[in-house]
Write a protein that holds these residues in place. Structure first.
Motif, PDB file in Angstrom:
ATOM      1  N   LYS A  16     -14.182  37.363 -10.079  1.00 54.45           N
ATOM      2  CA  LYS A  16     -14.726  37.251 -11.427  1.00 54.45           C
ATOM      3  C   LYS A  16     -14.999  35.788 -11.754  1.00 54.45           C
ATOM      4  N   ALA A  17     -15.722  35.585 -12.832  1.00 51.77           N
ATOM      5  CA  ALA A  17     -15.872  34.248 -13.403  1.00 51.77           C
ATOM      6  C   ALA A  17     -15.003  34.189 -14.651  1.00 51.77           C
ATOM      7  N   LEU A  18     -14.220  33.140 -14.769  1.00 50.86           N
ATOM      8  CA  LEU A  18     -13.315  32.963 -15.914  1.00 50.86           C
ATOM      9  C   LEU A  18     -13.771  31.743 -16.708  1.00 50.86           C
ATOM     10  N   LYS A  19     -14.269  31.986 -17.916  1.00 51.18           N
ATOM     11  CA  LYS A  19     -14.702  30.881 -18.765  1.00 51.18           C
ATOM     12  C   LYS A  19     -13.571  30.492 -19.699  1.00 51.18           C
ATOM     13  N   VAL A  20     -13.187  29.222 -19.665  1.00 48.29           N
ATOM     14  CA  VAL A  20     -12.074  28.710 -20.472  1.00 48.29           C
ATOM     15  C   VAL A  20     -12.587  27.597 -21.376  1.00 48.29           C
ATOM     16  N   VAL A  21     -12.253  27.672 -22.651  1.00 47.38           N
ATOM     17  CA  VAL A  21     -12.635  26.658 -23.626  1.00 47.38           C
ATOM     18  C   VAL A  21     -11.386  26.072 -24.260  1.00 47.38           C
TER      19      VAL A  21
END
Length: 223
Positions: free
Chosen positions: A65-70
């Motif tokens: 998966k791709a994990l987007k973290v902000v």
């Protein structure tokens, strides 16, 4: 990746907490398979692998998966939450949009999963240029306006262009100025110039007809 985890920083703290909450683990860097897929603003996108508890999990559930973290202030966290919601709603209308998994929100950071891990889209491939317009056309015939249509807001996955990062999602049920605006944004991002009124008109006709014929590509200025 272990060395990265050893560096104390707000991003590492957010990544660890997000991985725990969403049951994934960051991938270790390999040749032609970076652990960081992209970065921009206050967010970073990591490649991650689901943590499976048994041997009966499906192949789809185990895919990378791709994990987007902000990490940032409340405004940045709220924007990520809105983007997750926008992608989810857009995907309900068109399969030319990435599909998202679970999200994790805290007062310090936020994260969500993207099920498709694709490649960045460039401007050198004629086929990718055409498919960008096909993917945009698919949004429009399903009544979806992206709002920030530039080639780097798309990925190539399994040979198809998929849209990401819906900044100004809008739904419509009739021809609207947003169609021309989306088309112009994409055209300018690819060719560094505005489309002509004639090209915009041709594209609007393609949306009304719900198809792009082979004869219209030259009129659109794509070829």
């Amino acid at each position: 990746m272990q060395n990265f985890f050893d560096v104390p920083s707000p991003l590492v703290k957010a990544l660890k907490a997000s991985c725990d909450a969403l049951s994934v683990t960051p991938c270790t860097p390999q040749v032609n398979s970076p652990c960081i897929l992209g970065a921009g603003g206050s967010g970073v996108v990591f490649r991650a692998t689901p943590i499976v508890s048994d041997q009966t999990s499906t192949t789809a559930a185990m895919q990378t998966k791709a994990l987007k973290v902000v990490v940032g202030d409340y405004g940045a966290i709220l924007r990520l939450d809105r983007k997750w919601e926008a992608i989810k709603m857009a995907r309900d209308h068109s399969d030319r949009v990435v599909s998202v998994g679970d999200k994790f929100i805290s007062y310090e950071f936020a994260a969500y999963l993207i099920n498709e891990v694709g490649n960045a889209v460039g401007t050198s491939s004629e086929e990718q240029k055409k498919d960008l317009f096909v993917a945009l056309h698919d949004l429009h015939i399903h009544g979806v306006s992206h709002g920030d249509v530039r080639f780097f807001n798309a990925i190539s996955f399994s040979g198809r262009i998929l849209w990401i990062d819906f900044e100004g999602l809008f739904f419509f049920d009739k021809i609207t100025w947003r169609i021309a605006d989306d088309f112009s944004q994409l055209f300018k991002s690819l060719f560094a110039q505005e489309p002509t009124e004639a090209q915009i008109m041709v594209y609007k006709q393609c949306v009304e007809a719900k198809q792009i014929s082979a004869e219209t590509w030259e009129s659109l200025g794509v070829l």
